[in-house]
Each structure stands twice: as C-alpha cells, then as structure tokens.
Design a protein around this motif. Structure first.
Motif, PDB file in Angstrom:
ATOM      1  N   ALA A 223       0.827  -1.216   0.000  1.00 54.31           N
ATOM      2  CA  ALA A 223       0.000   0.000   0.000  1.00 54.31           C
ATOM      3  C   ALA A 223       0.858   1.262   0.000  1.00 54.31           C
ATOM      4  O   ALA A 223       0.323   2.371  -0.076  1.00 54.31           O
ATOM      5  CB  ALA A 223      -0.918  -0.005   1.217  1.00 54.31           C
ATOM      6  N   ALA A 282      -7.516  -2.172   0.842  1.00 52.60           N
ATOM      7  CA  ALA A 282      -6.939  -2.400  -0.484  1.00 52.60           C
ATOM      8  C   ALA A 282      -6.130  -3.690  -0.495  1.00 52.60           C
ATOM      9  O   ALA A 282      -6.189  -4.473  -1.456  1.00 52.60           O
ATOM     10  CB  ALA A 282      -6.061  -1.220  -0.881  1.00 52.60           C
ATOM     11  N   THR A 285      -8.427  -6.735  -0.523  1.00 55.04           N
ATOM     12  CA  THR A 285      -9.028  -6.894  -1.850  1.00 55.04           C
ATOM     13  C   THR A 285      -8.028  -7.504  -2.832  1.00 55.04           C
ATOM     14  O   THR A 285      -8.364  -8.400  -3.612  1.00 55.04           O
ATOM     15  CB  THR A 285      -9.515  -5.533  -2.373  1.00 55.04           C
ATOM     16  OG1 THR A 285     -10.471  -4.982  -1.453  1.00 55.04           O
ATOM     17  CG2 THR A 285     -10.160  -5.676  -3.745  1.00 55.04           C
ATOM     18  N   TYR A 286      -6.768  -7.016  -2.783  1.00 57.09           N
ATOM     19  CA  TYR A 286      -5.743  -7.551  -3.677  1.00 57.09           C
ATOM     20  C   TYR A 286      -5.554  -9.056  -3.428  1.00 57.09           C
ATOM     21  O   TYR A 286      -5.492  -9.852  -4.385  1.00 57.09           O
ATOM     22  CB  TYR A 286      -4.419  -6.828  -3.462  1.00 57.09           C
ATOM     23  CG  TYR A 286      -3.307  -7.378  -4.342  1.00 57.09           C
ATOM     24  CD1 TYR A 286      -3.039  -6.819  -5.580  1.00 57.09           C
ATOM     25  CD2 TYR A 286      -2.545  -8.475  -3.931  1.00 57.09           C
ATOM     26  CE1 TYR A 286      -2.033  -7.344  -6.402  1.00 57.09           C
ATOM     27  CE2 TYR A 286      -1.542  -8.999  -4.741  1.00 57.09           C
ATOM     28  CZ  TYR A 286      -1.298  -8.437  -5.967  1.00 57.09           C
ATOM     29  OH  TYR A 286      -0.318  -8.967  -6.786  1.00 57.09           O
TER      30      TYR A 286
END
Length: 457
Positions: A223, A282, A285-286
């Motif tokens: 991130a 994030a 989700t990845y």
C-alpha cells in the motif's frame, strides 16, 4: 475435559454402528434371518415381533454370495444389497411381500413398524444396484435408502511422525503441542502439506531474501509507493510468514506449519507497524483477487470500519479464509478485524498449554494457538522468539492452508467448523469466551479433513 468428537458427515440413524477398534468382523454364510412371528432371542435379550422396532441383524455385512471383495470397513461405505425401505401407508402386507419377491429381497425387521419403515436384504448381492433402482422406481415405495456404515469418531493415536531436519525445530514447542509432525505424516497423494495454497500475510511486508522464505514468495502488494511488498524493515511480517510457511526440511532454521504453501506478502503496515483503513482494505481486496487461500491478519484496532468489513466479506465471497488475532489487551475489549463476522479469531496459549494473560477474549473468539516464545524468521538470516496473538494467528493460517490442500473447495464456514472439530478443549467444557473451542490440533484437524475426503469419493 475429554472432548467428544463428532463425524464430519451425518448418516441415517438406521445405519449400522462400527467400532473402529475391532480386529475384524464375521460374515455369516447364509442370509440374515427373516423376522418371524415368534419371539427372537439374541444372547439373553428377547425381542417381541410385534414391537415398533424388532430389527436385529445377524451380521454387520450381508453374506458374500459370490462377491469377491468385501466392503471396506470405513464410515460412509455402502452396504451392498441392504436397503432401508418405507412402503406407502396404503400398501398391505401382502402387497409388500409381493414387492419383496419381485426384487428377490428378504425382510430383516422393522425400524418403525407404524411407519412401514423396514430393512430389506437382497438375496443376490451382485444385483445390488439393480435392486436399488427397482425399489426406487416402485410407485408403492415412499422412501428407499441404501444402508451404510457409520463409525465411532474416536481418533486413533498417531502412528507416524513427519521427520524434520531444521536445526531450530527443537525450539518450536508449538508444533509439538499441536501435533504438527503427526498431522504432516497423514499427507498423501500431494495433499496435506499445504500444496497449491497461498497464505497472504497482511503485515509489515516479508523479507523475500531470507533463506527460509525466499523460495516461498509469490507476487504481493504494498500500500506504500516507497516500500516493496517483498521487503520488511520492521520484522513483524517476516516473523509471521515464517510461522505460517517457512521452508521445511532444508537443514536450516525452522519449519512452518504449512511446509508446501506459498506466501503472498501484503504490505499494509509501515516500518513502525502502523497502517490505515484504506491501505488494509486495499490489501485484503488484492489478496482475494489474486488467489489467496487464506488471509493472515496479525494486527488489531478498536475502530469498526464498514470499509474493512466489506473487504473481508468480499474476500470470504471469493472463498479466501480470513484469520485474525484477538489482540493483546488481556481484557474483553472488542478489537478488529478479529471481531468481524466470518473471521477466525485467534487467542494465544503458552508452552504450558494455558491461555496467556495478555490474550484478549470475548464471544467472537474461535480457537487458540501457541503465542509465547515463538521462534521464527526476521529480516536478514536471523531468527528470534516473540510473543503475542500475532504469533498465534499465522499458526492457524498455516492450518487453514493444510486443510485447503486436502479439501480445496471447502467454504470459510466449513473450514472454521473443521478447526473447531479438531481443537483440544481448554478450560470450561465446550466453547468459552476465554479460549473459544480450544487450542488448535494439526493432527486431529487433518484426520477429519482426510476422513471427509474419503467420504466424498
């Protein structure tokens, strides 16, 4: 307490009971006896032929009748030629007897006389499938089910131990407490050691150059623009990654719980160990979008986030299992992501198999794992012992990888159930808010996983 284990699959209550400790079984040379109007004597017991239930079989299996190979003595095995049949209410005894004659089957006894529920046995076992089809298609029969074996669910003692040559393994008491070597020894046919699984470690990154980790890393995510996913300045992420899936039997360092699993670094915490809700969501989700089998989250915070809960639900919808540490408050403080529904929430035990004083507790806790003086990898070529539910979490994530290497299509709910089923109970009997369903056990959990696999064949 001694935990009562339950079978992964449930079978009809009318199926036969099998003691797995028996040395063998006897098969009669003639068909099981047909119920007669007279009282039947079995040992010292008398059975009234007019009672609601009068079924008493002369043997576990029907006679051979020319079949060369007997049915394997394992739970779920279908018994050839033996059927549970329910005639419709308006079928007379004469009509029922005519149907029995048509399919060349004999009446063994009633399970429920008032419901016309009885057991039939074919006189020609080689035509078992044909007999079943004829019974199934008969308009006078309401229900037909082929009889099958059930078994006691006492787990047999381990008979083998997976050999380990990693020189620091002697310091990994957690693997001993959880019977990891005995569990690994169950592996067969390319299943049971974490094959074809990916553990996403959502943390401070993972040192991709560490000799015990370098062969395990797959493409990950960071991130932070300036921090690569396969780097780790802090050390926390590398430590968690080693616990879950360090290279095993490479003559160095430690052994991970999932020897053949891969590691996906998800760098959502910076060099000081802090991250943001945006970065965490994030990263989750990845991982879900890139084939992660399990998401290991050794971080916690008191703030509920709809965004992160949505991300976890997204991962669960893609069959990515979510595991998180309960945190180290020593209280019942509600901490996330462990408190989100669907997450396997993990507390910590010590080398005496007791709950640690720092392990957070609450109604959402699911299972415990070793979390004190846990030896694992840190950046460079180093190893160190650390404490925390952070260390317990990747142990459970490794166990998830082992389960999924056996049963790749299991849902998150089913995986959670298998871990519960195999856990060693602690403190209060059954579930309690301090230790959940108990401390994870690799051997017992994999035993149940392979049992379920055998029943699915």
């Amino acid at each position: 307490m001694t935990k009562t284990f339950r079978a992964v699959h449930l079978f009809c209550a009318a199926t036969l009971l099998l003691m797995t400790g028996c040395q063998g079984f006897h098969t009669a040379q003639t068909p099981s006896q047909i119920a007669t109007p007279q009282n039947k004597t079995v040992g010292s017991a008398m059975v009234n032929p007019d009672s609601e239930t009068d079924l008493q079989m002369s043997s576990l299996m029907p006679s051979d009748f020319g079949i060369k190979d007997q049915v394997p003595l394992e739970a779920g095995a279908k018994i050839p030629g033996r059927f549970i049949v329910k005639f419709k209410a308006d079928v007379s005894e004469a009509e029922a007897e005519e149907i029995r004659d048509e399919v060349n089957a004999v009446h063994l006894g009633y399970i429920q006389r008032s419901q016309n529920l009885e057991v039939l046995e074919s006189e020609n076992l080689s035509e078992s499938d044909q007999t079943y089809a004829e019974l199934k298609n008969n308009p006078n029969i309401e229900l037909v089910e082929q009889d099958a074996l059930v078994a006691i669910t006492q787990i047999p003692a381990p008979t083998a131990s997976y050999p380990i040559n990693d020189f620091l393994f002697k310091y990994q008491y957690g693997q001993i407490k959880t019977q990891a070597q005995q569990g690994w020894a169950l592996a067969k046919d390319g299943k049971g050691l974490g094959e074809n699984t990916i553990i996403a470690v959502a943390d401070t990154g993972v040192d991709g150059s560490h000799p015990d980790l370098k062969d395990k890393i797959v493409q990950g995510y960071s991130a932070f623009a300036s921090l690569p996913y396969n780097g780790d300045t802090h050390g926390h992420g590398s430590h968690c990654a080693g616990i879950a899936a360090a290279s095993t039997n490479n003559n160095i360092g430690i052994a991970g719980y999932a020897p053949n699993a891969k590691i996906m670094p998800i760098r959502i915490l910076d060099n000081s160990g802090y991250g943001t809700l945006a970065g965490v969501s994030a990263g989750i989700t990845y991982a879900a979008d890139h084939g992660a089998t399990v998401l290991s989250m050794s971080f916690a915070g008191p703030v509920y986030s709809q965004v992160i809960e949505n991300a976890i639900n997204y991962a669960l919808s893609k069959n990515t299992i979510a595991v998180a540490g309960m945190a180290n408050t020593g209280s019942n403080a509600v901490m996330y992501p462990a408190a989100y529904a669907g997450v396997i929430a993990v507390g910590a035990t010590d080398s005496s198999d007791k709950r640690t004083s720092f392990s957070t507790y609450g109604n959402h806790i699911h299972v415990m794992a070793p979390g004190v003086n846990i030896m694992s990898t840190i950046p460079g070529t180093n190893y160190i012992q650390w404490n925390g539910t952070s260390m317990a979490t990747p142990a459970v994530s490794g166990l998830v990888a082992l389960i999924k290497s056996v049963l790749q299509d299991l849902t998150p709910v089913q995986v959670k159930y298998l871990i519960k089923l195999g856990a060693d109970d602690m403190e209060a009997p059954g579930f309690d808010i301090y230790t959940g369903y108990g401390r994870m056990n690799v051997y017992k959990t994999l035993y149940y996983a392979f049992l379920k696999l055998s029943l699915m064949k």
